[in-house]
Design a protein around this motif. Structure first.
Motif, PDB file in Angstrom:
ATOM      1  N   SER A   9      33.000 -38.181  10.980  1.00 53.78           N
ATOM      2  CA  SER A   9      32.835 -36.747  11.235  1.00 53.78           C
ATOM      3  C   SER A   9      31.750 -36.155  10.361  1.00 53.78           C
ATOM      4  CB  SER A   9      34.164 -36.024  10.994  1.00 53.78           C
ATOM      5  OG  SER A   9      35.132 -36.467  11.912  1.00 53.78           O
ATOM      6  N   VAL A  10      30.702 -36.946  10.118  1.00 50.75           N
ATOM      7  CA  VAL A  10      29.604 -36.507   9.265  1.00 50.75           C
ATOM      8  C   VAL A  10      28.276 -36.879   9.930  1.00 50.75           C
ATOM      9  CG1 VAL A  10      28.536 -36.696   6.982  1.00 50.75           C
ATOM     10  CG2 VAL A  10      31.017 -36.906   7.211  1.00 50.75           C
ATOM     11  N   PHE A  11      27.387 -35.888  10.039  1.00 52.50           N
ATOM     12  CA  PHE A  11      26.074 -36.096  10.631  1.00 52.50           C
ATOM     13  C   PHE A  11      24.989 -35.629   9.678  1.00 52.50           C
ATOM     14  CE2 PHE A  11      28.567 -36.440  14.392  1.00 52.50           C
ATOM     15  CZ  PHE A  11      27.808 -37.182  15.291  1.00 52.50           C
ATOM     16  N   GLU A  12      23.866 -36.354   9.673  1.00 56.76           N
ATOM     17  CA  GLU A  12      22.658 -35.921   8.981  1.00 56.76           C
ATOM     18  C   GLU A  12      21.670 -35.494  10.049  1.00 56.76           C
ATOM     19  OE1 GLU A  12      21.242 -39.153   6.578  1.00 56.76           O
ATOM     20  OE2 GLU A  12      22.725 -38.784   5.018  1.00 56.76           O
ATOM     21  N   CYS A  13      21.134 -34.289   9.913  1.00 59.94           N
ATOM     22  CA  CYS A  13      20.206 -33.753  10.905  1.00 59.94           C
ATOM     23  C   CYS A  13      18.943 -33.267  10.213  1.00 59.94           C
ATOM     24  CB  CYS A  13      20.847 -32.584  11.655  1.00 59.94           C
ATOM     25  SG  CYS A  13      22.417 -32.981  12.428  1.00 59.94           S
ATOM     26  N   ARG A  14      17.799 -33.800  10.638  1.00 59.58           N
ATOM     27  CA  ARG A  14      16.512 -33.292  10.154  1.00 59.58           C
ATOM     28  C   ARG A  14      16.016 -32.276  11.151  1.00 59.58           C
ATOM     29  NH1 ARG A  14      12.055 -37.449   8.499  1.00 59.58           N
ATOM     30  NH2 ARG A  14      10.772 -35.596   8.453  1.00 59.58           N
ATOM     31  N   VAL A  15      16.015 -31.011  10.743  1.00 53.38           N
ATOM     32  CA  VAL A  15      15.677 -29.911  11.643  1.00 53.38           C
ATOM     33  C   VAL A  15      14.806 -28.896  10.928  1.00 53.38           C
ATOM     34  CG1 VAL A  15      17.771 -30.115  13.049  1.00 53.38           C
ATOM     35  CG2 VAL A  15      17.826 -28.717  11.002  1.00 53.38           C
ATOM     36  N   ASP A  16      14.126 -28.072  11.711  1.00 52.06           N
ATOM     37  CA  ASP A  16      13.427 -26.936  11.119  1.00 52.06           C
ATOM     38  C   ASP A  16      14.380 -25.727  11.171  1.00 52.06           C
ATOM     39  OD1 ASP A  16      13.265 -25.771  13.713  1.00 52.06           O
ATOM     40  OD2 ASP A  16      11.303 -26.653  14.061  1.00 52.06           O
ATOM     41  N   ALA A  17      13.948 -24.594  10.666  1.00 55.13           N
ATOM     42  CA  ALA A  17      14.826 -23.424  10.564  1.00 55.13           C
ATOM     43  C   ALA A  17      15.324 -22.957  11.927  1.00 55.13           C
ATOM     44  CB  ALA A  17      14.103 -22.291   9.842  1.00 55.13           C
ATOM     45  N   ALA A  18      14.459 -22.971  12.942  1.00 56.53           N
ATOM     46  CA  ALA A  18      14.861 -22.524  14.278  1.00 56.53           C
ATOM     47  C   ALA A  18      15.880 -23.482  14.897  1.00 56.53           C
ATOM     48  CB  ALA A  18      13.637 -22.391  15.182  1.00 56.53           C
ATOM     49  N   GLN A  19      15.654 -24.786  14.740  1.00 55.25           N
ATOM     50  CA  GLN A  19      16.601 -25.768  15.267  1.00 55.25           C
ATOM     51  C   GLN A  19      17.946 -25.663  14.562  1.00 55.25           C
ATOM     52  OE1 GLN A  19      14.104 -29.179  14.431  1.00 55.25           O
ATOM     53  NE2 GLN A  19      13.782 -29.543  16.623  1.00 55.25           N
ATOM     54  N   TYR A  20      17.906 -25.445  13.258  1.00 53.56           N
ATOM     55  CA  TYR A  20      19.145 -25.299  12.497  1.00 53.56           C
ATOM     56  C   TYR A  20      19.944 -24.096  12.979  1.00 53.56           C
ATOM     57  CZ  TYR A  20      22.266 -24.439   8.536  1.00 53.56           C
ATOM     58  OH  TYR A  20      23.360 -24.196   7.746  1.00 53.56           O
ATOM     59  N   ALA A  21      19.282 -22.972  13.181  1.00 54.40           N
ATOM     60  CA  ALA A  21      19.968 -21.771  13.659  1.00 54.40           C
ATOM     61  C   ALA A  21      20.595 -22.014  15.029  1.00 54.40           C
ATOM     62  CB  ALA A  21      18.997 -20.601  13.712  1.00 54.40           C
ATOM     63  N   LYS A  22      19.866 -22.686  15.911  1.00 54.99           N
ATOM     64  CA  LYS A  22      20.387 -22.970  17.255  1.00 54.99           C
ATOM     65  C   LYS A  22      21.571 -23.925  17.190  1.00 54.99           C
ATOM     66  CE  LYS A  22      19.116 -24.587  21.816  1.00 54.99           C
ATOM     67  NZ  LYS A  22      18.065 -25.099  22.691  1.00 54.99           N
ATOM     68  N   LEU A  23      21.434 -25.001  16.408  1.00 58.32           N
ATOM     69  CA  LEU A  23      22.514 -25.981  16.276  1.00 58.32           C
ATOM     70  C   LEU A  23      23.768 -25.331  15.716  1.00 58.32           C
ATOM     71  CD1 LEU A  23      23.711 -28.826  16.246  1.00 58.32           C
ATOM     72  CD2 LEU A  23      22.515 -29.215  14.079  1.00 58.32           C
ATOM     73  N   LYS A  24      23.609 -24.546  14.672  1.00 60.84           N
ATOM     74  CA  LYS A  24      24.749 -23.871  14.053  1.00 60.84           C
ATOM     75  C   LYS A  24      25.439 -22.960  15.069  1.00 60.84           C
ATOM     76  CE  LYS A  24      25.688 -21.177   9.907  1.00 60.84           C
ATOM     77  NZ  LYS A  24      25.060 -20.532   8.746  1.00 60.84           N
ATOM     78  N   HIS A  25      24.656 -22.201  15.824  1.00 57.72           N
ATOM     79  CA  HIS A  25      25.206 -21.305  16.840  1.00 57.72           C
ATOM     80  C   HIS A  25      25.982 -22.097  17.896  1.00 57.72           C
ATOM     81  CE1 HIS A  25      25.466 -17.970  19.649  1.00 57.72           C
ATOM     82  NE2 HIS A  25      24.965 -18.766  20.583  1.00 57.72           N
ATOM     83  N   LEU A  26      25.396 -23.194  18.390  1.00 54.35           N
ATOM     84  CA  LEU A  26      26.053 -24.005  19.417  1.00 54.35           C
ATOM     85  C   LEU A  26      27.379 -24.582  18.923  1.00 54.35           C
ATOM     86  CD1 LEU A  26      22.939 -25.894  20.829  1.00 54.35           C
ATOM     87  CD2 LEU A  26      24.298 -24.141  22.009  1.00 54.35           C
ATOM     88  N   ILE A  27      27.383 -25.073  17.695  1.00 53.89           N
ATOM     89  CA  ILE A  27      28.613 -25.671  17.155  1.00 53.89           C
ATOM     90  C   ILE A  27      29.680 -24.607  16.922  1.00 53.89           C
ATOM     91  CG2 ILE A  27      29.601 -26.822  15.139  1.00 53.89           C
ATOM     92  CD1 ILE A  27      27.033 -28.476  14.995  1.00 53.89           C
ATOM     93  N   LEU A  28      29.275 -23.476  16.371  1.00 50.28           N
ATOM     94  CA  LEU A  28      30.268 -22.427  16.091  1.00 50.28           C
ATOM     95  C   LEU A  28      30.877 -21.865  17.371  1.00 50.28           C
ATOM     96  CD1 LEU A  28      28.608 -20.609  13.071  1.00 50.28           C
ATOM     97  CD2 LEU A  28      30.496 -22.261  13.060  1.00 50.28           C
ATOM     98  N   GLN A  29      30.175 -21.974  18.487  1.00 48.99           N
ATOM     99  CA  GLN A  29      30.737 -21.560  19.774  1.00 48.99           C
ATOM    100  C   GLN A  29      31.818 -22.525  20.244  1.00 48.99           C
ATOM    101  OE1 GLN A  29      27.198 -21.213  22.293  1.00 48.99           O
ATOM    102  NE2 GLN A  29      27.712 -19.046  22.524  1.00 48.99           N
TER     103      GLN A  29
END
Length: 96
Positions: free
Chosen positions: A37-57
Protein backbone atom coordinates in the motif's frame (compact mmCIF):
# COMPACT_ATOMS: atom_id res chain seq x y z
CA UNK A 1 9.45 15.94 -7.14
CA UNK A 2 9.04 12.58 -5.45
CA UNK A 3 5.79 11.91 -3.60
CA UNK A 4 5.35 8.90 -1.35
CA UNK A 5 1.73 7.79 -1.02
CA UNK A 6 0.62 5.35 1.66
CA UNK A 7 -2.92 4.20 2.24
CA UNK A 8 -5.05 1.98 4.42
CA UNK A 9 -8.45 1.32 2.87
CA UNK A 10 -11.06 -0.49 4.95
CA UNK A 11 -12.26 -3.58 3.10
CA UNK A 12 -14.83 -4.75 5.65
CA UNK A 13 -17.58 -4.14 3.09
CA UNK A 14 -17.76 -4.75 -0.69
CA UNK A 15 -17.47 -1.01 -1.41
CA UNK A 16 -14.13 -0.96 0.42
CA UNK A 17 -12.57 -3.49 -1.94
CA UNK A 18 -13.70 -1.33 -4.87
CA UNK A 19 -12.22 1.79 -3.27
CA UNK A 20 -8.95 -0.06 -2.69
CA UNK A 21 -8.68 -1.05 -6.36
CA UNK A 22 -9.52 2.47 -7.56
CA UNK A 23 -6.94 4.11 -5.25
CA UNK A 24 -4.26 1.63 -6.33
CA UNK A 25 -5.13 2.25 -9.99
CA UNK A 26 -4.73 6.02 -9.61
CA UNK A 27 -1.37 5.51 -7.88
CA UNK A 28 -0.19 3.12 -10.63
CA UNK A 29 -1.08 5.75 -13.23
CA UNK A 30 1.46 8.12 -11.69
CA UNK A 31 4.11 5.96 -10.05
CA UNK A 32 5.36 2.55 -8.98
CA UNK A 33 4.33 0.30 -6.13
CA UNK A 34 7.19 -0.18 -3.67
CA UNK A 35 5.19 -2.09 -1.05
CA UNK A 36 1.61 -3.35 -0.84
CA UNK A 37 0.00 0.00 0.00
CA UNK A 38 2.92 2.30 -0.76
CA UNK A 39 3.68 4.08 -4.03
CA UNK A 40 6.52 6.35 -5.15
CA UNK A 41 5.42 8.91 -7.74
CA UNK A 42 7.66 11.33 -9.62
CA UNK A 43 5.36 14.19 -10.55
CA UNK A 44 5.37 17.91 -11.10
CA UNK A 45 3.16 20.26 -9.05
CA UNK A 46 0.20 20.08 -11.46
CA UNK A 47 0.30 16.27 -11.64
CA UNK A 48 0.54 16.06 -7.86
CA UNK A 49 -2.51 18.29 -7.40
CA UNK A 50 -4.51 16.21 -9.90
CA UNK A 51 -3.43 12.88 -8.38
CA UNK A 52 -4.24 14.05 -4.86
CA UNK A 53 -7.68 15.27 -6.00
CA UNK A 54 -8.44 11.98 -7.79
CA UNK A 55 -7.44 9.86 -4.79
CA UNK A 56 -9.30 11.98 -2.26
CA UNK A 57 -12.46 11.57 -4.36
CA UNK A 58 -12.15 7.78 -4.07
CA UNK A 59 -11.71 7.33 -0.32
CA UNK A 60 -14.25 7.30 2.48
CA UNK A 61 -12.73 9.65 5.09
CA UNK A 62 -14.76 7.95 7.83
CA UNK A 63 -13.17 4.54 7.12
CA UNK A 64 -9.97 5.04 5.12
CA UNK A 65 -6.61 6.69 5.68
CA UNK A 66 -4.17 8.11 3.14
CA UNK A 67 -0.88 9.96 3.56
CA UNK A 68 1.08 12.01 1.04
CA UNK A 69 4.77 12.60 1.77
CA UNK A 70 6.52 15.16 -0.40
CA UNK A 71 10.22 14.35 -0.62
CA UNK A 72 10.94 17.12 -3.12
CA UNK A 73 13.42 17.10 -5.98
CA UNK A 74 16.50 16.10 -3.94
CA UNK A 75 14.90 12.90 -2.70
CA UNK A 76 17.85 10.57 -3.34
CA UNK A 77 19.56 11.81 -0.17
CA UNK A 78 16.36 11.27 1.82
CA UNK A 79 15.61 7.66 0.84
CA UNK A 80 17.45 4.63 2.18
CA UNK A 81 16.54 1.12 1.10
CA UNK A 82 17.71 -2.20 2.52
CA UNK A 83 16.87 -5.71 1.38
CA UNK A 84 15.37 -6.97 -1.85
CA UNK A 85 14.32 -4.23 -4.25
CA UNK A 86 11.29 -5.08 -6.37
CA UNK A 87 10.56 -1.69 -7.89
CA UNK A 88 12.14 0.08 -10.80
CA UNK A 89 14.44 3.06 -10.51
CA UNK A 90 12.40 6.17 -11.29
CA UNK A 91 15.38 8.24 -12.39
CA UNK A 92 17.12 5.67 -14.61
CA UNK A 93 16.32 4.66 -18.20
CA UNK A 94 13.80 1.85 -18.59
CA UNK A 95 14.87 -0.67 -21.22
CA UNK A 96 12.26 -3.14 -22.42
Amino acid sequence: MLILITYDISITDPKGAKRLRRVAKQCRNYGVRVQNSVFECRVDAAQYAKLKHLILQEIDPQKDSIRFYSLGNNYSAKVEHFGVEYGIKLDEPLIL
